[in-house]
Motif scaffolding. Structure first.
Motif, short mmCIF file in Angstrom:
data_model
loop_
_atom_site.label_atom_id
_atom_site.label_comp_id
_atom_site.label_asym_id
_atom_site.label_seq_id
_atom_site.Cartn_x
_atom_site.Cartn_y
_atom_site.Cartn_z
N THR B 56 0.80 -1.28 -0.13
CA THR B 56 -0.09 0.19 0.04
C THR B 56 0.74 1.34 0.00
O THR B 56 1.98 1.18 0.36
CB THR B 56 -0.98 -0.07 1.27
OG1 THR B 56 -0.12 0.09 2.50
CG2 THR B 56 -1.75 -1.29 1.46
N PRO B 57 0.40 2.54 -0.43
CA PRO B 57 0.89 3.65 0.08
C PRO B 57 1.20 3.73 1.74
O PRO B 57 0.52 2.95 2.24
CB PRO B 57 -0.16 4.71 -0.66
CG PRO B 57 -0.76 3.93 -1.71
CD PRO B 57 -0.72 2.70 -1.11
N LEU B 58 1.86 5.11 1.68
CA LEU B 58 2.26 5.06 3.12
C LEU B 58 1.07 5.76 4.11
O LEU B 58 1.39 7.08 4.20
CB LEU B 58 3.55 5.58 3.24
CG LEU B 58 4.69 5.42 4.22
CD1 LEU B 58 5.84 6.39 4.00
CD2 LEU B 58 4.07 5.98 5.77
N ALA B 59 0.23 5.03 4.42
CA ALA B 59 -0.94 5.72 5.17
C ALA B 59 -1.47 4.59 5.92
O ALA B 59 -2.37 3.95 5.52
CB ALA B 59 -1.90 6.46 4.10
N GLU B 60 -1.19 4.72 7.45
CA GLU B 60 -1.69 3.62 8.34
C GLU B 60 -3.06 3.86 8.48
O GLU B 60 -3.89 2.86 8.61
CB GLU B 60 -1.17 3.93 9.76
CG GLU B 60 0.48 3.58 9.66
CD GLU B 60 1.34 4.88 9.20
OE1 GLU B 60 0.80 5.97 8.86
OE2 GLU B 60 2.54 4.52 8.73
#
Lengths: 363, 326
Positions: B56-60
């Motif tokens: 995934t993109p970096l976004a928790e």
């Protein structure tokens, strides 16, 4: 009813001044004075050599995990050199070149990387925030500081640093939106180094540029060659002028490359090929800048050799000094310091218990 | 049967469950090509493809929020947050959505997801990479919180977590990823959520712990046996919430002496709840005040000093002796 194009306030431009061999576009050259050019070059080189030494020391177990800035020196120095020493600086976790420019001693960075909290202390008079590891989290503080500067009518802007991965985090978008909504004096420096650990830039976001994300908030965004210190400098200068005039924030996307590991706990061999690294080696900002300086008779080959020697000594003696300081830092009781201005009773009790326990054991 | 470390055992659980159930998905930062920063998801991308193993993109917050949606709509996501120190970016999704969806919709929806999060200290890591804040999750109604202590129970516990109809926070003690190897059977083995295990039998003292502290506590128990002739019973909780108080109640009523060990901060830590249950259910069986050996109420120091923060064998032994001598 017509259907027509909506015009946005801004469009994205790309700025590059030096070519691959370090030859400038004369019309765009920001004509930085000689002393500043030399200081920029010296700090970039120092940052590079310091990284190389630290990689060795990390392998030997002398320091712990750290994030090398290798390859990003022009993005960092080109931007920070374009603002004033008393402006604010809000880093993420890879801004070694910026820290050195601002005056942070290598010994402090070494203490931090060797696992001592003492390394987090900000040198007196430096308007810098400490390293912030959670990606993009520091950007909102940068906006708050900028708003405080504006309210207090202080002529200081706030530089804040982050990477391509940060643009996926909510905090990035919230910070940009707030900054534009309150027209704060912020300059947002996105170091697009192409990789967020193993995730390549094009997989991070389908947007054509990262700079265009500013446009969604009505903010100007510009893309620059991040391995060209002159281009980064020129773009930052413009953004700084805008901020100081009260015209609000700017997003600058520096196109650069992480020539090394994400951190020393990372193995890029797992996710990217050597050809790509070799391609970017050719665009290494340091030789490019050296060609420019050489062509402009600012720095000769023999000057570089002398400088390399000087830097080598400087880095080595920084380690000696850090090692010396570490000898007096073995007291774990300091973990109870710096939580509050005054230590509450329950914490003092725990501190005393630790002290007693250690005394009993050591007889 | 193979000798696996904990990282490999978790990988085995994921692989076997993905083979068996094509609604199981894995998503997170660097879980695909890189195989996870701890290599826990290594090889899954190759075997199951990028639709089911998502870098995934970096976004928790988006990782967790998307998992909640996937789970509500019929999939079984196992998402990874890279370090517990970054899980707070996603806390509003866990607390505000994952934990509440069943309750808010009166069971019209439920959220069968697992959120895997490496936590805890002891690996010489940077800031935000060493904390033990399981209380945040255990204090949140609607979330289950489980913590394995070794390869075999990690594999079994993860299978149960994936099959659980509700959201499970699966905290992985990163100091244990490669600490030791253990026989892990090929055939499926589960560990019911909310059930603890007796990790060592004994009649003199009850030691209650979980996660990375289980190994330290077992070592401390051996030392107590060798040096003091004290035979401690060690309870490995495995689930922090729901908390299984049956096994430790039995043990406490037998021994009358207790020490609770956790890496988490002392105040409002899991020990506070465990000791309250002991007060409620076994007060009159106690022969001495219950002892706590825990992390301190400070942010865990950078790694040069983290050893002084994390309970070690000596501190646990000292706590046990206090419980015996009072």
């Amino acid at each position: 009813m017509p259907r027509k194009k909506v015009r946005l306030e801004h469009a994205v431009e790309y700025l590059s001044i030096l070519d691959k061999q370090g030859k400038p576009d004369k019309d765009l050259d920001p004509k930085i004075d000689k002393d500043t050019l030399l200081r920029m070059h010296r700090t970039m080189l120092l940052s590079r050599r310091f990284d190389e030494y630290q990689l060795r020391w990390q392998k030997q177990g002398r320091i712990g995990t750290f994030a090398p800035a290798k390859g990003q020196e022009a993005s960092q120095i080109g931007s920070i050199a374009a603002v004033e020493d008393d402006d604010w600086m809000v880093p993420s976790f890879r801004e070694t070149s910026v820290a050195l420019w601002r005056g942070t001693p290598m010994t402090g960075l070494l203490l931090y990387n060797a696992g001592y909290n003492e390394g987090g202390q900000i040198p007196e008079g430096q308007n810098d925030l400490p390293i912030s590891i959670p990606v993009a989290s520091q950007m909102n503080e940068a906006v708050g500081i900028a708003y405080a500067m504006k309210m207090q009518k202080k002529d200081r802007l706030v530089m804040s640093y982050f990477g391509d991965g940060a643009t996926s985090e909510g905090d990035f978008h919230e910070a940009l939106n707030f900054a534009q909504a309150f027209k704060t004096p912020n300059v947002f420096i996105c170091q697009n180094n192409q990789w967020a650990i193993s995730v390549p830039r094009e997989q991070q976001t389908p947007s054509k540029t990262l700079a265009q994300k500013a446009l969604a908030y009505g903010m100007p965004g510009i893309q620059v060659d991040g391995n060209d210190p002159l281009a980064v400098y020129a773009a930052t200068r413009e953004a700084a002028e805008r901020a100081r005039k009260g015209d609000g924030p700017t997003l600058i996307e520096c196109i650069t490359y992480r020539l090394s590991v994400h951190t020393t706990a990372d193995d890029p061999g797992k996710y990217r090929d050597e050809e790509e690294e070799e391609h970017w080696q050719e665009w290494d900002p340091i030789p490019r800048f050296q060609h420019y300086l050489n062509n402009h008779k600012v720095l000769r080959k023999k000057d570089i050799e002398a400088l390399e020697k000087e830097i080598d000594e400087e880095v080595k003696s920084a380690w000696d000094e850090a090692e010396e300081q570490m000898k007096s830092l073995d007291d774990p009781l300091v973990m109870f310091d710096h939580l509050f201005e005054e230590r509450p009773a329950y914490l003092e009790e725990q501190r005393q218990a630790m002290k007693q326990y250690r005394e009993d054991r050591n007889g | 049967m193979a000798e696996l470390n904990m990282a490999e055992a978790i990988n085995l659980a994921l692989r076997q469950e993905m083979e068996k159930d094509d609604s199981v998905y894995v998503l997170g930062e660097d879980v695909g090509v890189d195989g996870g920063v701890f290599r826990v998801t290594d090889g899954l991308l190759k075997q199951f493809g990028e639709d089911r193993v998502m870098d995934t993109p970096l976004a928790e917050a988006a990782i967790v929020g998307m998992s909640v949606g996937m789970a509500m709509a019929g999939l079984k996501p196992v998402c990874e947050l890279q370090f517990s120190g970054f899980s707070y970016f996603a806390f509003h999704q866990l607390e505000g959505q994952a934990a509440r969806m069943r309750w808010r919709s009166r069971s019209s929806y439920h959220v069968p997801m697992v959120c895997r999060i490496p936590y805890g200290g002891g690996v010489r890591a940077l800031e935000h990479h060493s904390e033990s804040r399981e209380t945040y999750y255990a204090h949140t109604p609607g979330l289950k919180v489980v913590i394995p202590s070794g390869p075999r129970n990690a594999r079994a516990l993860l299978l149960s977590a994936i099959r659980d109809p509700d959201p499970v926070i699966f905290l992985e003690p990163k100091a244990m990823y490669r600490a030791f190897r253990e026989e892990v059977p090929d055939e499926e083995e589960t560990q019911p959520i909310g059930e603890s295990q007796v990790a060592r039998k004994g009649d003199d003292l009850t030691m209650i712990t979980y996660g990375a502290m289980t190994q330290h506590t077992l070592e401390a128990a051996d030392k107590l046996s060798d040096e003091d002739g004290i035979e401690a019973e060690v309870i490995d909780l495995l689930s922090v919430s729901p908390l299984d108080d049956k096994k430790f109640t039995e043990s406490v009523r037998k021994t009358g002496r207790v020490v609770v060990v956790h890496e988490a901060h002392r105040s409002f830590g899991p020990g506070a709840e465990i000791i309250s249950r002991i007060n409620e259910k076994s007060f009159y069986y106690l022969e001495a005040p219950v002892q706590r050996v825990t992390g301190y109420d400070v942010i865990i120091p950078y790694f040069a000093r983290e050893k002084a923060y994390i309970p070690d064998v000596d501190r646990i032994v000292a706590g046990a002796r206090q419980a015996m001598n009072d």
